[in-house]
Design an enzyme around this catalytic site. Structure first.
Site, PDB file in Angstrom:
ATOM      1  N   GLU A 123      -3.967  -6.774  17.698  1.00 49.13           N
ATOM      2  CA  GLU A 123      -3.629  -6.124  16.421  1.00 49.13           C
ATOM      3  C   GLU A 123      -2.852  -4.858  16.721  1.00 49.13           C
ATOM      4  O   GLU A 123      -3.314  -3.995  17.475  1.00 49.13           O
ATOM      5  CB  GLU A 123      -4.869  -5.762  15.586  1.00 49.13           C
ATOM      6  CG  GLU A 123      -4.443  -5.192  14.229  1.00 49.13           C
ATOM      7  CD  GLU A 123      -5.541  -4.645  13.334  1.00 49.13           C
ATOM      8  OE1 GLU A 123      -5.246  -4.371  12.157  1.00 49.13           O
ATOM      9  OE2 GLU A 123      -6.680  -4.471  13.791  1.00 49.13           O
TER      10      GLU A 123
ATOM     11  N   GLU B  24      -3.525   1.123  18.982  1.00 48.79           N
ATOM     12  CA  GLU B  24      -3.332   2.184  17.981  1.00 48.79           C
ATOM     13  C   GLU B  24      -2.696   3.378  18.675  1.00 48.79           C
ATOM     14  O   GLU B  24      -3.169   3.821  19.718  1.00 48.79           O
ATOM     15  CB  GLU B  24      -4.700   2.534  17.363  1.00 48.79           C
ATOM     16  CG  GLU B  24      -4.751   3.761  16.503  1.00 48.79           C
ATOM     17  CD  GLU B  24      -3.746   3.770  15.357  1.00 48.79           C
ATOM     18  OE1 GLU B  24      -3.719   2.817  14.563  1.00 48.79           O
ATOM     19  OE2 GLU B  24      -2.970   4.736  15.258  1.00 48.79           O
TER      20      GLU B  24
ATOM     21  N   ASP C  42       2.855   0.860   8.440  1.00 48.12           N
ATOM     22  CA  ASP C  42       3.528   1.925   7.669  1.00 48.12           C
ATOM     23  C   ASP C  42       4.847   1.403   7.108  1.00 48.12           C
ATOM     24  O   ASP C  42       5.640   0.809   7.843  1.00 48.12           O
ATOM     25  CB  ASP C  42       3.795   3.131   8.574  1.00 48.12           C
ATOM     26  CG  ASP C  42       2.497   3.738   9.101  1.00 48.12           C
ATOM     27  OD1 ASP C  42       1.501   3.709   8.365  1.00 48.12           O
ATOM     28  OD2 ASP C  42       2.480   4.223  10.251  1.00 48.12           O
TER      29      ASP C  42
ATOM     30  N   LYS D  24      12.326   5.006   3.587  1.00 45.06           N
ATOM     31  CA  LYS D  24      13.737   5.435   3.531  1.00 45.06           C
ATOM     32  C   LYS D  24      14.610   4.510   4.378  1.00 45.06           C
ATOM     33  O   LYS D  24      14.178   4.031   5.426  1.00 45.06           O
ATOM     34  CB  LYS D  24      13.863   6.881   4.003  1.00 45.06           C
ATOM     35  CG  LYS D  24      13.145   7.831   3.065  1.00 45.06           C
ATOM     36  CD  LYS D  24      13.419   9.271   3.360  1.00 45.06           C
ATOM     37  CE  LYS D  24      12.642  10.118   2.376  1.00 45.06           C
ATOM     38  NZ  LYS D  24      11.919  11.212   3.002  1.00 45.06           N
TER      39      LYS D  24
ATOM     40  N   ASP E  21       0.524  -4.297   1.363  1.00 43.11           N
ATOM     41  CA  ASP E  21       0.461  -4.015  -0.082  1.00 43.11           C
ATOM     42  C   ASP E  21       1.877  -3.799  -0.606  1.00 43.11           C
ATOM     43  O   ASP E  21       2.088  -3.744  -1.810  1.00 43.11           O
ATOM     44  CB  ASP E  21      -0.309  -2.707  -0.302  1.00 43.11           C
ATOM     45  CG  ASP E  21       0.382  -1.565   0.445  1.00 43.11           C
ATOM     46  OD1 ASP E  21       0.441  -1.643   1.692  1.00 43.11           O
ATOM     47  OD2 ASP E  21       0.923  -0.648  -0.199  1.00 43.11           O
TER      48      ASP E  21
ATOM     49  N   GLU F 138      -9.368  -1.622   6.469  1.00 36.97           N
ATOM     50  CA  GLU F 138      -9.705  -0.432   5.661  1.00 36.97           C
ATOM     51  C   GLU F 138      -8.689  -0.262   4.527  1.00 36.97           C
ATOM     52  O   GLU F 138      -9.047   0.006   3.392  1.00 36.97           O
ATOM     53  CB  GLU F 138      -9.675   0.861   6.489  1.00 36.97           C
ATOM     54  CG  GLU F 138     -10.640   0.960   7.633  1.00 36.97           C
ATOM     55  CD  GLU F 138      -9.987   0.552   8.943  1.00 36.97           C
ATOM     56  OE1 GLU F 138     -10.576  -0.301   9.611  1.00 36.97           O
ATOM     57  OE2 GLU F 138      -8.907   1.055   9.288  1.00 36.97           O
ATOM     58  N   TYR F 139      -7.419  -0.408   4.862  1.00 41.92           N
ATOM     59  CA  TYR F 139      -6.376  -0.225   3.839  1.00 41.92           C
ATOM     60  C   TYR F 139      -6.459  -1.312   2.769  1.00 41.92           C
ATOM     61  O   TYR F 139      -6.254  -1.050   1.589  1.00 41.92           O
ATOM     62  CB  TYR F 139      -4.989  -0.218   4.492  1.00 41.92           C
ATOM     63  CG  TYR F 139      -4.552   1.179   4.859  1.00 41.92           C
ATOM     64  CD1 TYR F 139      -5.225   1.892   5.842  1.00 41.92           C
ATOM     65  CD2 TYR F 139      -3.489   1.799   4.208  1.00 41.92           C
ATOM     66  CE1 TYR F 139      -4.856   3.187   6.173  1.00 41.92           C
ATOM     67  CE2 TYR F 139      -3.105   3.088   4.533  1.00 41.92           C
ATOM     68  CZ  TYR F 139      -3.789   3.775   5.515  1.00 41.92           C
ATOM     69  OH  TYR F 139      -3.416   5.063   5.830  1.00 41.92           O
ATOM     70  N   GLU F 140      -6.748  -2.510   3.200  1.00 48.84           N
ATOM     71  CA  GLU F 140      -6.854  -3.625   2.249  1.00 48.84           C
ATOM     72  C   GLU F 140      -7.939  -3.314   1.208  1.00 48.84           C
ATOM     73  O   GLU F 140      -7.727  -3.482   0.012  1.00 48.84           O
ATOM     74  CB  GLU F 140      -7.216  -4.893   3.033  1.00 48.84           C
ATOM     75  CG  GLU F 140      -7.122  -6.173   2.257  1.00 48.84           C
ATOM     76  CD  GLU F 140      -7.180  -7.390   3.189  1.00 48.84           C
ATOM     77  OE1 GLU F 140      -6.997  -7.258   4.412  1.00 48.84           O
ATOM     78  OE2 GLU F 140      -7.419  -8.485   2.675  1.00 48.84           O
TER      79      GLU F 140
HETATM   80  C1  LIG Z   1      -1.334   2.289   7.380  1.00 47.83           C
HETATM   81  S1  LIG Z   1      -2.330   2.280   8.789  1.00 47.83           S
HETATM   82  C2  LIG Z   1      -3.160   0.696   8.695  1.00 47.83           C
HETATM   83  C3  LIG Z   1      -4.401   0.648   9.538  1.00 47.83           C
HETATM   84  C4  LIG Z   1      -5.140  -0.687   9.566  1.00 47.83           C
HETATM   85  N1  LIG Z   1      -4.338  -1.724  10.198  1.00 47.83           N
HETATM   86  C5  LIG Z   1      -5.542  -1.130   8.178  1.00 47.83           C
HETATM   87  O1  LIG Z   1      -4.980  -2.095   7.669  1.00 47.83           O
HETATM   88  O2  LIG Z   1      -6.441  -0.508   7.610  1.00 47.83           O
HETATM   89  C6  LIG Z   1      -1.127   1.978  10.064  1.00 47.83           C
HETATM   90  C7  LIG Z   1      -1.655   2.306  11.455  1.00 47.83           C
HETATM   91  O3  LIG Z   1      -0.686   1.913  12.403  1.00 47.83           O
HETATM   92  C8  LIG Z   1      -0.550   2.925  13.391  1.00 47.83           C
HETATM   93  N2  LIG Z   1       0.824   2.827  13.906  1.00 47.83           N
HETATM   94  C9  LIG Z   1       1.957   3.080  13.208  1.00 47.83           C
HETATM   95  N3  LIG Z   1       3.040   2.895  13.976  1.00 47.83           N
HETATM   96  C10 LIG Z   1       2.576   2.514  15.205  1.00 47.83           C
HETATM   97  C11 LIG Z   1       3.219   2.207  16.435  1.00 47.83           C
HETATM   98  N4  LIG Z   1       4.545   2.263  16.541  1.00 47.83           N
HETATM   99  N5  LIG Z   1       2.457   1.861  17.494  1.00 47.83           N
HETATM  100  C12 LIG Z   1       1.104   1.809  17.379  1.00 47.83           C
HETATM  101  N6  LIG Z   1       0.427   2.112  16.239  1.00 47.83           N
HETATM  102  C13 LIG Z   1       1.158   2.456  15.163  1.00 47.83           C
HETATM  103  C14 LIG Z   1      -0.807   4.216  12.641  1.00 47.83           C
HETATM  104  O4  LIG Z   1      -1.202   5.283  13.502  1.00 47.83           O
HETATM  105  C15 LIG Z   1      -1.905   3.796  11.677  1.00 47.83           C
HETATM  106  O5  LIG Z   1      -3.186   3.977  12.215  1.00 47.83           O
END
Ligand SMILES: C[S@@+](CC[C@H](N)C(=O)[O-])C[C@H]1O[C@@H](n2cnc3c(N)ncnc32)[C@H](O)[C@@H]1O
Length: 215
Positions: A41, A66, A118, A122, A154, A195-197
């Site tokens: 993941e 992460e 994320d 933009k 989402d 968590e986000y879901e």
């Molecule tokens: C919006 S959160 C979603 C977290 C989790 N997957 C969830 O669905 O609840 C996105 C996560 O991806 C990590 N992340 C973003 N870009 C990343 C990258 N280039 N490499 C590793 N992790 C990354 C962020 O630090 C963040 O914890």
């Protein structure tokens, strides 16, 4: 993901660095011996999804990657409190998605999960989106033949952007696509929430999902 800097995390890392796959002597064993059962993941956040997947699927090996050490410490502490590490099938990695091909060998992963990545809304940020064609190429090289990417979001724009990138790359087949996962009673049976879901569901946001298969 916004997170308050937790004071315990800095100290916690001092004693728990060895939980990281990249610091561990077992990385080769895992990848060679458990070949073809590996699942990754990318952006595992605070770990709910990957921890529950690893509990539900004991025959598979999971890696939660992460980039943010504070967020990862939350996931790893949760894991340590919940799981018996003796029978462990879950590992963590604190590297950037951009660097995964330096750490993990080619054609060993069965599934890659991208959950609520994320959106980088933009236009000039498009290259940072984890489903940009440059990332699809990296994932393609890591997957076994027929291996899959499971992507949930989402965000409508990120969903549409991903479809465009898949078309552009031409080496993945979209085998499943829905703009409302929770209306698909068959698919939802084995769904593991992140968590986000959970947060988006509470706000009645529709969850989009896509499965891409390596051709
Ligand atoms: C919006 S959160 C979603 C977290 C989790 N997957 C969830 O669905 O609840 C996105 C996560 O991806 C990590 N992340 C973003 N870009 C990343 C990258 N280039 N490499 C590793 N992790 C990354 C962020 O630090 C963040 O914890």
């Amino acid at each position: 993901m916004r997170i308050r800097k937790k004071k315990w995390t800095k100290k916690w890392w001092e004693g728990n660095n060895s939980l990281l796959l990249e610091n561990s002597s077992i990385i080769n064993d895992i990848i060679l011996i458990k070949n073809k059962r590996l699942n990754l993941e990318i952006g595992c956040g605070k770990g709910d999804f990957i921890i529950n997947k690893s509990v539900n699927e004991k025959d598979n090996i999971f890696i939660g990657l992460e980039k943010d050490p504070t967020i990862l410490a939350v996931a790893m502490r949760k894991f340590k409190e919940k799981i018996n590490p003796v029978n462990n099938n879950l590992y963590f990695s604190n590297i950037l998605a951009q660097n995964i091909s330096e750490y993990f060998p080619k054609e060993k992963f069965k599934k890659i999960f991208l959950n609520f990545s994320d959106p980088w809304p933009k236009k000039h940020q498009a290259k940072r989106r984890l489903t940009h064609i440059s990332f699809l190429k990296i994932y393609y090289n890591l997957l076994v033949n027929g291996g899959t990417i499971e992507f949930k979001t989402d965000n409508d724009n990120l969903f549409l952007f991903t479809i465009e990138q898949v078309k552009l790359f031409e080496n993945f087949l979209i085998t499943y696509k829905t703009s409302d996962l929770y209306s698909d009673t068959f698919e939802i049976v084995n769904n593991v929430q992140t968590e986000y879901e959970t947060k988006f569901l509470e706000k009645n946001v529709k969850i989009k999902k896509m499965v891409l298969q390596k051709l």
